[in-house]
Design a protein around this motif. Structure first.
Motif, PDB file in Angstrom:
ATOM      1  N   PHE A  44       2.613 -12.381  10.218  1.00  0.00           N
ATOM      2  CA  PHE A  44       2.248 -10.828   9.092  1.00  0.00           C
ATOM      3  C   PHE A  44       1.817 -11.414   7.712  1.00  0.00           C
ATOM      4  CE2 PHE A  44       4.750 -10.237  12.986  1.00  0.00           C
ATOM      5  CZ  PHE A  44       3.893  -9.385  13.223  1.00  0.00           C
ATOM      6  N   ASN A  45       2.817 -12.650   6.718  1.00  0.00           N
ATOM      7  CA  ASN A  45       1.445 -12.502   6.115  1.00  0.00           C
ATOM      8  C   ASN A  45       0.833 -12.826   5.764  1.00  0.00           C
ATOM      9  OD1 ASN A  45       4.643 -13.691   5.450  1.00  0.00           O
ATOM     10  ND2 ASN A  45       4.253 -15.570   5.181  1.00  0.00           N
ATOM     11  N   THR A  46      -0.386 -12.988   6.742  1.00  0.00           N
ATOM     12  CA  THR A  46      -1.866 -13.077   6.766  1.00  0.00           C
ATOM     13  C   THR A  46      -2.290 -11.715   6.898  1.00  0.00           C
ATOM     14  OG1 THR A  46      -1.799 -15.248   7.837  1.00  0.00           O
ATOM     15  CG2 THR A  46      -4.155 -14.173   7.718  1.00  0.00           C
ATOM     16  N   ILE A  47      -1.182 -10.624   7.579  1.00  0.00           N
ATOM     17  CA  ILE A  47      -2.020  -9.308   7.804  1.00  0.00           C
ATOM     18  C   ILE A  47      -1.496  -9.170   6.305  1.00  0.00           C
ATOM     19  CG2 ILE A  47      -1.255  -7.735   9.311  1.00  0.00           C
ATOM     20  CD1 ILE A  47      -0.784  -9.415  11.747  1.00  0.00           C
ATOM     21  N   GLU A  48      -0.886  -9.260   6.058  1.00  0.00           N
ATOM     22  CA  GLU A  48      -0.081  -8.758   4.694  1.00  0.00           C
ATOM     23  C   GLU A  48      -1.455  -8.738   3.848  1.00  0.00           C
ATOM     24  OE1 GLU A  48       3.359  -7.756   1.193  1.00  0.00           O
ATOM     25  OE2 GLU A  48       3.096  -9.529   2.922  1.00  0.00           O
ATOM     26  N   SER A  49      -1.589 -10.388   3.358  1.00  0.00           N
ATOM     27  CA  SER A  49      -2.661 -10.550   2.805  1.00  0.00           C
ATOM     28  C   SER A  49      -4.446  -9.738   3.091  1.00  0.00           C
ATOM     29  CB  SER A  49      -3.369 -12.193   2.992  1.00  0.00           C
ATOM     30  OG  SER A  49      -2.285 -12.856   2.201  1.00  0.00           O
ATOM     31  N   LEU A  50      -4.518  -9.500   4.019  1.00  0.00           N
ATOM     32  CA  LEU A  50      -5.856  -9.101   4.717  1.00  0.00           C
ATOM     33  C   LEU A  50      -5.513  -8.282   4.491  1.00  0.00           C
ATOM     34  CD1 LEU A  50      -6.237 -10.337   8.402  1.00  0.00           C
ATOM     35  CD2 LEU A  50      -7.812 -10.345   6.667  1.00  0.00           C
ATOM     36  N   LEU A  51      -4.146  -6.829   4.791  1.00  0.00           N
ATOM     37  CA  LEU A  51      -3.886  -5.323   4.509  1.00  0.00           C
ATOM     38  C   LEU A  51      -4.557  -5.618   2.304  1.00  0.00           C
ATOM     39  CD1 LEU A  51      -1.341  -4.216   6.381  1.00  0.00           C
ATOM     40  CD2 LEU A  51      -3.514  -2.950   6.241  1.00  0.00           C
ATOM     41  N   LEU A  52      -3.770  -6.386   1.757  1.00  0.00           N
ATOM     42  CA  LEU A  52      -3.879  -5.601   0.696  1.00  0.00           C
ATOM     43  C   LEU A  52      -5.714  -6.602  -0.447  1.00  0.00           C
ATOM     44  CD1 LEU A  52      -0.250  -8.175  -0.484  1.00  0.00           C
ATOM     45  CD2 LEU A  52      -1.093  -5.894  -0.885  1.00  0.00           C
ATOM     46  N   SER A  53      -5.866  -7.301   0.360  1.00  0.00           N
ATOM     47  CA  SER A  53      -6.949  -8.158  -0.284  1.00  0.00           C
ATOM     48  C   SER A  53      -8.061  -7.324   0.067  1.00  0.00           C
ATOM     49  CB  SER A  53      -7.768  -9.002   0.640  1.00  0.00           C
ATOM     50  OG  SER A  53      -6.488 -10.562   0.045  1.00  0.00           O
ATOM     51  N   PHE A  54      -8.755  -6.795   1.075  1.00  0.00           N
ATOM     52  CA  PHE A  54      -9.466  -5.711   1.927  1.00  0.00           C
ATOM     53  C   PHE A  54      -8.905  -4.073   0.895  1.00  0.00           C
ATOM     54  CE2 PHE A  54     -10.561  -8.546   4.915  1.00  0.00           C
ATOM     55  CZ  PHE A  54     -11.564  -8.486   4.478  1.00  0.00           C
ATOM     56  N   GLY A  55      -7.865  -3.636   1.412  1.00  0.00           N
ATOM     57  CA  GLY A  55      -7.324  -2.187   0.226  1.00  0.00           C
ATOM     58  C   GLY A  55      -7.307  -2.501  -0.996  1.00  0.00           C
ATOM     59  N   MET A  56      -7.474  -3.789  -1.752  1.00  0.00           N
ATOM     60  CA  MET A  56      -7.553  -3.739  -3.137  1.00  0.00           C
ATOM     61  C   MET A  56      -9.183  -3.125  -3.018  1.00  0.00           C
ATOM     62  SD  MET A  56      -5.265  -6.918  -4.270  1.00  0.00           S
ATOM     63  CE  MET A  56      -5.861  -6.204  -6.278  1.00  0.00           C
ATOM     64  N   LEU A  57      -9.875  -3.668  -2.419  1.00  0.00           N
ATOM     65  CA  LEU A  57     -11.445  -3.700  -2.601  1.00  0.00           C
ATOM     66  C   LEU A  57     -11.942  -2.343  -2.788  1.00  0.00           C
ATOM     67  CD1 LEU A  57     -12.623  -7.217  -0.876  1.00  0.00           C
ATOM     68  CD2 LEU A  57     -12.250  -6.751  -3.045  1.00  0.00           C
ATOM     69  N   ILE A  58     -11.426  -1.758  -1.298  1.00  0.00           N
ATOM     70  CA  ILE A  58     -11.964  -0.415  -1.287  1.00  0.00           C
ATOM     71  C   ILE A  58     -10.986   0.619  -1.945  1.00  0.00           C
ATOM     72  CG2 ILE A  58     -11.418   1.625   0.250  1.00  0.00           C
ATOM     73  CD1 ILE A  58     -10.796  -0.664   2.654  1.00  0.00           C
ATOM     74  N   VAL A  59      -9.874   1.021  -2.947  1.00  0.00           N
ATOM     75  CA  VAL A  59      -9.336   1.810  -3.331  1.00  0.00           C
ATOM     76  C   VAL A  59     -10.547   0.965  -4.687  1.00  0.00           C
ATOM     77  CG1 VAL A  59      -7.311   1.335  -4.967  1.00  0.00           C
ATOM     78  CG2 VAL A  59      -7.325   1.025  -2.666  1.00  0.00           C
ATOM     79  N   THR A  60     -10.977   0.398  -4.963  1.00  0.00           N
ATOM     80  CA  THR A  60     -10.980  -0.492  -6.494  1.00  0.00           C
ATOM     81  C   THR A  60     -12.784   0.361  -6.393  1.00  0.00           C
ATOM     82  OG1 THR A  60     -10.161  -2.075  -6.857  1.00  0.00           O
ATOM     83  CG2 THR A  60     -12.327  -2.110  -8.049  1.00  0.00           C
TER      84      THR A  60
END
Length: 508
Positions: free
Chosen positions: A163-179
């Motif tokens: 779940f920590n890895t899933i969170e990292s995936l969400l954060l990393s790709f989500g931040m790139l998409i948001v930016t």
């Protein structure tokens, strides 16, 4: 101690490599999309949020330790009552602290922003709004801590890392998409909040799965509450020391040198933190594994010493190996992270920070040993002293020498290496014994670093030195493991590997 230590260390390492890899790969893309100044603003806002995470008050580690003791009870009623008492204190306490922290960020954001006078008015307003949203991030992540503590007590590092890895995936790709869609600091913090809530719900599901056969209920026990409070307090103070160093430095650099220099400093320290995090992950499961350290010492001291030696060697191999690789590839890594804005000053600062980070990462085994034997006061004092010394040096050197000075100030945290001496003393391991475990790899790494600084302009020479140093570290590890009858050597024939790689042409 069972081989679950190695298994859990493997889960930690694999999950950590994925998470850290995602974070490192995200940094250069964010810098290019946001610009170094806006990236510095985001780092500043996020650093404040991470500092506020200290409101967890040590309850996460306390949850792991006390729940580990509770689940050893065989009687169902005793288990139910004992675990309910522990979770009433830890979860109830964390809920209170998390809520207070969120409220503090919501209403105190303006006062916090006023501490950074070098920021423009628009920048201050941006960080203020980001911090108010960050209150929700803090609330969700603090509640996650207790649930993760339960998972670790049940030795479910696989689920925790998943779940920590899933969170990292969400954060990393989500931040790139948001930016990419045009979002900046405020939008990035909004995405952090969404991801934190989603992962909190996932940990709640895991918690219910692990405890579905136990009749949990609110059960206050004053004696248990005081015991957990004492342990949590000292654990929290130790975490405070670490967080002062890990995030307080960024607040000082941001206040003294501005957001652009902070962006470079944060990039350097984020990269080198990989060394500390990856060298720590394989030995992290020592905490629950050594909970009954006194019993183990009485029954099988040799087995315990072998386990500690194995943990030391794994930690040393990863820390100094990564330090060597990073030092060798420093110019390349800086150009990847920062692009065309790289200066020779940045590469020098990066190499200094690599050396500091690799050396103080060797304290990991001693750190978990002190927690295991309940020597939290000593752990706290050493961490707090090291952090305050480092922050003081960063403040003084930043004013005098700018970026290089800020990096040099990090050397103050190397005082945490004294934790190794205390940890080995508690385990009654002779200094001559454990110093031999560190002697060769440490000596060879220091020689490599000195020569590397002397020939810093000769990339080919440093590259050759780096290859030789990595080979020497691997050979040292293979030779040491081949002499031990341990869980690792059951999976790998180190004598055969060593002969293949290092003695191929030697006749016996």
């Amino acid at each position: 101690m069972k081989n679950s230590f190695l298994k859990n260390g493997f889960y930690n390492t694999v999950g950590g490599v994925v998470r850290i890899g995602l974070a490192v790969l995200t940094i250069p893309i964010l810098i290019r999309m946001l610009g170094i100044e806006e990236y510095g603003l985001w780092i500043l806002a996020y650093a404040v949020v991470q500092v506020v995470n200290l409101a967890e008050a040590g309850l996460s580690v306390a949850t792991t330790v006390f729940v580990s003791q509770d689940i050893e009870k065989e009687d169902a009623d005793d288990l139910s009552n004992s675990l309910s008492e522990t979770l009433t204190v830890t979860f109830g306490g964390m809920l209170i602290f998390a809520t207070l922290a969120a409220i503090a960020l919501l209403f105190g954001a303006e006062a916090i922003v006023s501490l950074f006078p070098k920021l423009g008015q628009v920048q201050q307003l941006t960080i203020q709004h980001a911090l108010q949203i960050g209150g929700l991030v803090v609330w969700a992540r603090l509640l996650q801590r207790v649930l993760i503590g339960v998972e670790q007590a049940y030795q479910r590092y696989d689920l925790t890392n998943l779940f920590n890895t899933i969170e990292s995936l969400l954060l990393s790709f989500g931040m790139l998409i948001v930016t990419w869609l045009g979002g900046r600091t405020i939008a990035l913090m909004q995405w952090q909040a969404v991801a934190a809530i989603a992962i909190l719900l996932s940990h709640v599901w895991v918690f219910r799965t692990l405890t579905h056969n136990i009749k949990l209920h609110v059960n206050w026990n004053q004696k248990r509450g005081l015991a957990i409070a004492r342990y949590s307090l000292m654990t929290w103070l130790t975490s405070l020391g670490g967080m002062i160093f890990a995030r307080g430095d960024r607040l000082i650099v941001g206040a003294l040198l501005g957001s652009e220099v902070l962006g470079v400093y944060a990039t350097i320290t984020d990269l080198t933190t990989v060394i500390n995090r990856l060298s720590d992950l394989p030995v992290q499961p020592l905490l629950p594994a050594l909970t009954k350290i006194i019993t183990i010492l009485d029954k099988d001291k040799n087995k315990l010493q072998q386990q500690i030696k194995q943990a030391v060697e794994i930690n040393t191999l990863v820390a100094l190996g990564l330090g060597t690789v990073f030092f060798t590839l420093a110019p390349f890594l800086m150009h990847v992270m920062l692009g065309d804005v790289v200066k020779s000053e940045y590469i020098l600062a990066f190499r200094i920070e690599i050396l500091i980070e690799a050396l103080y990462s060797l304290y990991a085994v001693g750190y978990y040993v002190l927690f295991s034997v309940n020597a939290v006061v000593e752990n706290f004092v050493i961490h707090l002293f090291s952090s305050l010394l480092s922050i003081l040096l960063i403040f003084i050197f930043s004013n005098r020498f700018g970026l290089i000075g800020a990096v040099l100030g990090n050397a103050g945290f190397m005082c945490v290496l004294s934790i190794i001496f205390l940890g080995m003393k508690y385990l009654n391991i002779n200094p001559n014994t454990w110093l031999r475990w560190y002697s060769f790899p440490l000596f060879s790494f220091i020689v490599f670093a000195i020569v590397g600084f002397l020939v810093k302009d000769s990339l080919e020479c440093i590259f050759c030195l780096g290859i030789v140093q990595v080979i020497m570290l691997i050979k040292w590890f293979f030779d040491s493991q081949s002499k031990e009858d341990n869980a690792i050597s059951k999976y790998f024939n180190y004598k055969k590997i060593g002969t293949l790689f290092f003695y191929k042409n030697k006749k016996y």
